[in-house]
Design an enzyme around this catalytic site. Structure first.
Site, PDB file in Angstrom:
ATOM      1  N   SER A  92       0.822  -1.191   0.000  1.00 18.49           N
ATOM      2  CA  SER A  92       0.000   0.000   0.000  1.00 18.49           C
ATOM      3  C   SER A  92       0.870   1.261   0.000  1.00 18.49           C
ATOM      4  CB  SER A  92      -0.938  -0.058   1.193  1.00 18.49           C
ATOM      5  OG  SER A  92      -1.947   0.898   1.091  1.00 18.49           O
ATOM      6  N   ASP A 130      -8.865  -4.119  -6.312  1.00 11.65           N
ATOM      7  CA  ASP A 130      -8.376  -3.441  -5.110  1.00 11.65           C
ATOM      8  C   ASP A 130      -9.131  -2.116  -4.910  1.00 11.65           C
ATOM      9  OD1 ASP A 130      -6.926  -2.068  -3.145  1.00 11.65           O
ATOM     10  OD2 ASP A 130      -4.993  -2.774  -3.876  1.00 11.65           O
ATOM     11  N   HIS A 184      -7.095  -5.683  -1.016  1.00 14.20           N
ATOM     12  CA  HIS A 184      -5.949  -4.792  -0.903  1.00 14.20           C
ATOM     13  C   HIS A 184      -4.852  -5.514  -0.129  1.00 14.20           C
ATOM     14  CE1 HIS A 184      -3.707  -1.117  -0.807  1.00 14.20           C
ATOM     15  NE2 HIS A 184      -3.718  -1.051   0.507  1.00 14.20           N
TER      16      HIS A 184
END
Length: 561
Positions: free
Chosen positions: A269, A499, A528
């Site tokens: 991320s 995602d 994610h």
């Protein structure tokens, strides 16, 4: 991203965190963004073994894109010296990770054979002889020393996510190749057990919606302004230095202090942005790079969720279809449309007056600016376990909307406490300080309001969330320009097509900007953060092959959910 997301690997923390958020934009990797793991102590300066200076010869710092007092050497051959030499040359005092008798996270790390230390770094790299801070790191040493690759640094996202606790879980995900690496977790500057930052906020999280009308937006403007003012009042001297570029500089100091010519890296991320920044600032200093759930530098900034509304709508619809198939358990509707209509009714009721969740002494008031955020946190993972958790939370909200007693589960209570109180103000403070210190935000609240009104009709649930104002609109301007990609970097980029945090489009963009990279796509997953987290054997095997050999695939590859 994952903070609002962060991967929380500790078993004690997972229940809490699924909770916590994200963005988690958050940008933490799993649905757990957020708060420090249960049992983890927040850093009190001086409680870790401190790093001490020595006269050994480790590499000096490099920064290719700024005017800092450093030099670049893309060949990887560096010499120690200069004002930063004492940081690169420091000897780390490795010791126990347990900071107190009730520090369960530290105790678990000790049992796993992990050691911890503090790395001393300058607060301001332009003034390396000035004030210093500490960055807390952990190390699980390689056991296959004959085939040792080197050190791999971890970042779980956020920004503001910790990774000190992660080495044992990453070694498990790496399977056989894990024994060939020193696995290094670290809490970035002003996060977790590193030198702390706390603005004394009344909330621990700031990614709220504008709600269903102007009144909710005006409340968000007032809250955002207040939060920014609190940070200036309490931490004005350090805020300019709470940035991703300085964290990348800290990473290079860690590399030097470890005695490594190059480091490998695993980032999720927001951690993919940090990894990309490192490759641009320190070319030649990295080996194997895995960027999971990537965000392209041009997509990163104060409005981190902007552009994700379609993915979130689709993830919510998929969740609603699952819940309809389990109507007997949750009572939210027998069809997808009926479940979504239940959410609309709950939102409308919360807009009229806040819902009451829980009983004394801990009662939470939830309004229409909060509910989209809880939905957003819950749909970052399409596993049955995560879908059931969100269904239970929406069931509680639906009961409260009917005026009935609504008792949250322990997990939901922790999420409510995290989002709606200042119980973990340091977490939200650090996250916003990093984002606001990296990229300037639009200042005029009416610009945000116009964007919200333009998108509301087509995306009534998530549009007012993804377009909303935040504290960065009232923050001082960053001291450095945002990082842009100017150097190619061979990295393995991992991305799921659905995602809802860092979109697949953003991973493709980063892949295009780094021609030598390869894109490993997981088709059909609304998820994610994938590697080592989602249980997809195809993805895990391909990532581990790269970590073992150092060779990227000859072409982009695809796995299926």
């Amino acid at each position: 991203m994952r903070y609002a997301e962060k991967i929380t690997h500790s078993p004690a923390a997972r229940a809490t965190a699924a909770a916590l958020l994200a963005l988690a934009l958050g940008l933490t990797a799993s649905p757990a963004l957020a708060a420090p793991p249960t049992g983890a102590a927040t850093k009190t300066p001086g409680t870790h073994p401190a790093a001490t200076d020595t006269t050994s010869t480790r590499p000096a710092a490099t920064d290719t894109t700024s005017t800092r007092p450093t030099a670049t050497d893309t060949t990887g051959t560096q010499t120690a010296g200069g004002p930063l030499g004492r940081y690169y040359n420091q000897r780390l005092a490795w010791g126990s990770c347990r900071e107190s008798p009730d520090d369960t996270v530290g105790g678990d790390l000790d049992k796993a054979g992990v050691q911890c230390a503090d790395v001393t770094v300058p607060l301001d790299y332009a003034a390396p002889r000035g004030r210093t801070i500490t960055v807390a790191i952990s190390r699980l040493k390689a056991t296959d020393t004959r085939h040792r690759v080197g050190a791999i640094l971890l970042n779980n996202g956020g920004p503001g996510g910790t990774a000190l606790e992660s080495p044992p879980y990453v070694r498990e995900a790496m399977k056989e190749v894990g024994s060939r690496y020193d696995i290094i977790g670290f809490d970035p500057r002003f996060v977790g057990r590193s030198t702390p930052l706390d603005c004394g906020w009344p909330v621990s999280f700031t990614w709220f919606s504008a709600g269903t009308g102007r009144a909710g937006f005006d409340r968000q403007v007032a809250l955002s302004k207040d939060l920014a003012e609190k940070c200036r009042a309490t931490n004005a001297s350090v805020l300019p230095h709470v940035t991703t570029r300085n964290t990348a500089r800290d990473m290079d100091v860690i590399r030097g202090a470890l005695g490594e010519r190059k480091i490998s890296y695993l980032g999720y991320s927001y951690g993919t942005y940090l990894g990309t920044v490192y490759t641009q600032m320190f070319p030649g200093r990295y080996d194997r790079m895995v960027l999971d759930g990537a965000v392209a530098p041009g997509d990163y900034g104060p409005r981190l969720l902007k552009g994700t509304v379609g993915e979130n709508d689709r993830a919510l619809a998929a969740w609603a279809a699952w819940v309809a198939d389990h109507h007997a358990a949750y009572g939210l509707g027998r069809t997808r449309a009926a479940v979504l209509a239940t959410i609309d009714r709950v939102m409308a009721r919360a807009a009229r007056a806040p819902l009451t969740i829980g009983t004394a002494p801990e009662v939470f008031r939830v309004d229409d600016t909060h509910i989209p955020m809880f939905l957003f946190m819950g749909i970052a993972d399409d596993t049955d376990r995560s879908r059931a958790s969100l269904a239970e939370q929406v069931s509680v909200l639906a009961e409260a909307a009917k005026g009935r007693p609504a008792t949250p589960s322990p997990e939901f209570k922790e999420m409510l406490r995290f989002a709606l109180s200042g119980a973990d103000s340091p977490s939200g403070s650090a996250q916003m300080a990093i984002i606001c210190g990296d990229v300037p935000a639009q200042r005029d609240p009416e610009l945000y309001w116009r964007d919200i009104e333009r998108i509301r009709a087509a995306h009534p649930v998530f549009g007012p969330l993804t377009e909303n104002i935040g504290p960065c609109a009232f923050w001082n301007a960053p001291r450095e320009n945002p990082t842009r990609v100017r150097h190619d970097a061979p990295a393995l980029i991992v991305a799921a097509t659905g995602d809802p945090r860092t979109t697949y489009r953003s991973s493709v963009t980063l892949h295009d900007q780094l021609p030598s990279s390869r894109l490993l796509t997981l088709k059909g997953a609304n998820r994610h953060a994938v590697y080592g987290e989602y249980g997809n054997a195809c993805v895990d095997t391909k990532v581990n092959r790269y970590l073992a050999t150092g060779r990227l695939p000859s072409k982009d590859e695809v796995c299926v959910k």
